[in-house]
Design an enzyme around this catalytic site. Sequence first.
Site, short mmCIF file in Angstrom:
data_model
loop_
_atom_site.label_atom_id
_atom_site.label_comp_id
_atom_site.label_asym_id
_atom_site.label_seq_id
_atom_site.Cartn_x
_atom_site.Cartn_y
_atom_site.Cartn_z
N GLU A 38 -4.15 -9.65 18.24
CA GLU A 38 -4.45 -10.99 18.82
C GLU A 38 -3.22 -11.88 18.71
O GLU A 38 -2.22 -11.49 18.10
CB GLU A 38 -5.64 -11.61 18.08
CG GLU A 38 -5.40 -11.77 16.59
CD GLU A 38 -6.67 -12.14 15.80
OE1 GLU A 38 -7.78 -11.84 16.26
OE2 GLU A 38 -6.49 -12.72 14.73
N ASN A 83 0.35 -7.08 18.11
CA ASN A 83 -0.75 -7.59 17.28
C ASN A 83 -2.02 -7.53 18.12
O ASN A 83 -1.97 -7.66 19.33
CB ASN A 83 -0.44 -9.04 16.88
CG ASN A 83 -1.30 -9.50 15.71
OD1 ASN A 83 -2.52 -9.39 15.77
ND2 ASN A 83 -0.67 -9.96 14.65
N HIS A 94 6.32 -8.20 -1.10
CA HIS A 94 5.23 -8.58 -2.01
C HIS A 94 4.94 -7.51 -3.04
O HIS A 94 3.87 -7.53 -3.67
CB HIS A 94 3.96 -8.88 -1.20
CG HIS A 94 4.13 -10.06 -0.31
ND1 HIS A 94 3.29 -10.33 0.74
CD2 HIS A 94 5.07 -11.04 -0.28
CE1 HIS A 94 3.70 -11.43 1.37
NE2 HIS A 94 4.78 -11.88 0.77
N ASP A 139 0.80 -1.24 0.00
CA ASP A 139 0.00 0.00 0.00
C ASP A 139 0.83 1.29 0.00
O ASP A 139 0.27 2.38 -0.01
CB ASP A 139 -0.97 -0.01 1.21
CG ASP A 139 -0.23 -0.23 2.54
OD1 ASP A 139 -0.80 -0.88 3.43
OD2 ASP A 139 0.93 0.23 2.67
N CYS A 176 12.07 -2.87 -26.04
CA CYS A 176 11.81 -4.15 -25.40
C CYS A 176 10.52 -4.79 -25.88
O CYS A 176 10.46 -5.93 -26.27
CB CYS A 176 11.80 -3.94 -23.87
SG CYS A 176 11.06 -5.25 -22.96
C1 BV8 Z 1 6.18 -18.28 -2.97
C2 BV8 Z 1 -0.77 -10.36 -2.79
C3 BV8 Z 1 7.53 -19.83 -4.21
C4 BV8 Z 1 -0.64 -8.93 -2.85
C5 BV8 Z 1 -0.07 -11.86 -1.09
C6 BV8 Z 1 6.22 -22.53 2.18
C7 BV8 Z 1 7.29 -21.86 1.58
C8 BV8 Z 1 7.07 -21.04 0.50
C9 BV8 Z 1 5.77 -20.85 -0.01
C10 BV8 Z 1 4.73 -21.51 0.59
C11 BV8 Z 1 4.95 -22.34 1.66
N1 BV8 Z 1 3.75 -22.85 2.01
C12 BV8 Z 1 2.79 -22.34 1.20
C13 BV8 Z 1 3.35 -21.54 0.32
C14 BV8 Z 1 2.64 -20.83 -0.71
C15 BV8 Z 1 2.17 -19.44 -0.26
C16 BV8 Z 1 1.75 -19.34 1.19
O1 BV8 Z 1 2.53 -18.93 2.03
N2 BV8 Z 1 0.51 -19.68 1.45
C17 BV8 Z 1 0.00 -19.56 2.81
C18 BV8 Z 1 -1.40 -18.97 2.77
C19 BV8 Z 1 0.07 -20.94 3.43
N3 BV8 Z 1 3.23 -18.51 -0.51
C20 BV8 Z 1 3.35 -18.03 -1.75
O2 BV8 Z 1 2.68 -18.37 -2.69
C21 BV8 Z 1 4.43 -16.98 -1.96
N4 BV8 Z 1 5.21 -17.37 -3.10
O3 BV8 Z 1 6.51 -18.73 -1.93
O4 BV8 Z 1 6.76 -18.64 -4.20
C22 BV8 Z 1 6.56 -20.96 -4.26
C23 BV8 Z 1 5.68 -21.01 -5.33
C24 BV8 Z 1 4.77 -22.08 -5.39
C25 BV8 Z 1 4.72 -23.04 -4.38
C26 BV8 Z 1 5.60 -22.94 -3.28
C27 BV8 Z 1 6.53 -21.88 -3.23
C28 BV8 Z 1 3.80 -15.63 -2.30
C29 BV8 Z 1 3.24 -15.01 -1.07
C30 BV8 Z 1 2.67 -13.60 -1.39
C31 BV8 Z 1 1.26 -13.74 -1.81
N5 BV8 Z 1 0.65 -12.43 -1.98
N6 BV8 Z 1 -0.74 -10.78 -1.40
C32 BV8 Z 1 -1.71 -8.34 -2.03
O5 BV8 Z 1 -2.86 -8.48 -2.43
O6 BV8 Z 1 -1.33 -7.78 -0.99
S1 BV8 Z 1 -0.18 -12.48 0.46
C33 BV8 Z 1 -1.05 -11.48 1.49
O7 BV8 Z 1 -0.82 -12.05 2.79
C34 BV8 Z 1 -0.58 -10.06 1.61
O8 BV8 Z 1 0.60 -9.75 0.92
C35 BV8 Z 1 -0.36 -9.93 3.11
O9 BV8 Z 1 0.48 -8.94 3.46
C36 BV8 Z 1 0.18 -11.27 3.38
C37 BV8 Z 1 0.37 -11.71 4.80
O10 BV8 Z 1 -0.76 -11.44 5.51
P1 BV8 Z 1 -0.65 -10.39 6.72
O11 BV8 Z 1 0.04 -9.18 6.22
O12 BV8 Z 1 -0.06 -11.06 7.89
O13 BV8 Z 1 -2.16 -10.01 6.91
P2 BV8 Z 1 -3.28 -10.87 7.66
O14 BV8 Z 1 -4.61 -10.32 7.29
O15 BV8 Z 1 -3.00 -12.32 7.46
O16 BV8 Z 1 -3.00 -10.58 9.21
C38 BV8 Z 1 -3.21 -9.28 9.73
C39 BV8 Z 1 -2.77 -9.33 11.18
O17 BV8 Z 1 -2.89 -8.02 11.75
C40 BV8 Z 1 -3.62 -10.24 12.04
O18 BV8 Z 1 -2.77 -11.04 12.84
C41 BV8 Z 1 -4.43 -9.28 12.92
O19 BV8 Z 1 -4.65 -9.80 14.20
C42 BV8 Z 1 -3.52 -8.09 13.00
N7 BV8 Z 1 -4.16 -6.78 13.19
C43 BV8 Z 1 -5.33 -6.34 12.66
N8 BV8 Z 1 -5.52 -5.04 13.02
C44 BV8 Z 1 -4.43 -4.68 13.78
C45 BV8 Z 1 -3.56 -5.78 13.88
N9 BV8 Z 1 -2.41 -5.72 14.57
C46 BV8 Z 1 -2.07 -4.55 15.17
N10 BV8 Z 1 -2.85 -3.45 15.11
C47 BV8 Z 1 -4.04 -3.49 14.43
N11 BV8 Z 1 -4.81 -2.36 14.39
ZN ZN Z 2 10.73 -4.16 -20.96
#
Ligand code: BV8
Ligand code: ZN
Length: 288
Positions: A259, A257, A124, A109, A194
């Site tokens: 939670e 966090n 990301h 963002d 390109c």
């Molecule tokens: C990859 C897109 C190689 C852009 C996003 C093991 C190793 C490697 C990869 C994997 C693996 N296991 C699984 C995978 C695949 C996958 C993955 O991790 N899946 C998960 C769901 C299991 N990973 C990938 O695909 C990554 N690529 O590794 O490539 C590869 C390829 C194929 C197969 C294997 C490996 C790519 C990951 C990026 C994906 N793109 N977003 C966008 O739209 O933003 S991910 C998305 O989740 C966002 O980027 C986001 O930032 C990210 C993480 O989430 P959080 O930021 O933590 O947000 P979330 O809502 O989850 O949590 C918010 C937190 O804030 C909560 O805890 C809440 O309590 C707290 N909160 C809320 N309000 C407040 C607060 N805290 C404080 N104050 C507040 N006010």
């Molecule tokens: Zn180019």
Amino acid sequence: MISKEVRKYIKDSFKKGKVVCLTGAGISAESGIPTFRGKGGLWEKYDPEIYANTEGLVSTFRTHPDNIVDFIVDFYSLLLKAHPNPAHLALAVLEKESILSAIITQNIDNLHQRAGSRNVIELHGNAFRIRCMQCLKAITLEKDRLKEMVELLKINRTSRIKLLKVLSRYFPRCNAEVSACRRDASEDSHIRHCGGRYRLDIVLFGEILPQDELSNAYKQLDDCEVLLLVGTSLVVYPAASLPLYAKERGVKLIEINSEETALSDLCDYKIIGRASEFLPEILGVLKN
Ligand code: BV8
Ligand code: ZN
């Protein structure tokens, strides 16, 4: 209120050793950008299997282009309205006071940069940047152009052909000059362009992260004393492996966090509550 024990630790250690911060969607929640997994999060309305991975996006564009338009319009309407909140601003001041060395963010963002942070490692990508898929040249998507694009997408939301026309206007062919040597004997080179296609510079599920950014993130942790984990559920890899890597190197983990998370038990200190309340409080502890 941060406990006395944590305040004392922050006071003693934050000026002594290197401090790095890993942030997630939670730090931008109070800027009006819904988190991914929380209540009312983006993924409640839009399934990440579809909207945050290439196959899902492409197949849905074919069958229900209007759904993709609704997602883009919702997503960018929130991003374009958002402003840095006190949590982003506090991190920028900590960097200015040379207390915080770097922010590693999963967010796209641009709010850390708008808050004034300079050393921001974007794992990301960034929703205000497009990148050529061929030569990787990156260009910024100005806010006005994005607003214009969102309006045009809304008007053409049901026609795939018209949508493609709108998208090709904002995601043009790349005109970066690439020198190419002639195939014939003469070695003189001539300039050609390109011609690759631009796409949003964000990492979708199943896509690899920008390797320079990821290795830079790990490098930041090598000689660091404290890793602050702010507003991330720590379920997305490889970003979520950073605190594990840090812990193995004896880095202290402090989690802020609203939670508990998947890695809370690994943390040395846990501050349960809002980032926009506790990060300014940490700043206060260090200023007095
Ligand atoms: C990859 C897109 C190689 C852009 C996003 C093991 C190793 C490697 C990869 C994997 C693996 N296991 C699984 C995978 C695949 C996958 C993955 O991790 N899946 C998960 C769901 C299991 N990973 C990938 O695909 C990554 N690529 O590794 O490539 C590869 C390829 C194929 C197969 C294997 C490996 C790519 C990951 C990026 C994906 N793109 N977003 C966008 O739209 O933003 S991910 C998305 O989740 C966002 O980027 C986001 O930032 C990210 C993480 O989430 P959080 O930021 O933590 O947000 P979330 O809502 O989850 O949590 C918010 C937190 O804030 C909560 O805890 C809440 O309590 C707290 N909160 C809320 N309000 C407040 C607060 N805290 C404080 N104050 C507040 N006010
Ligand atoms: Zn180019």
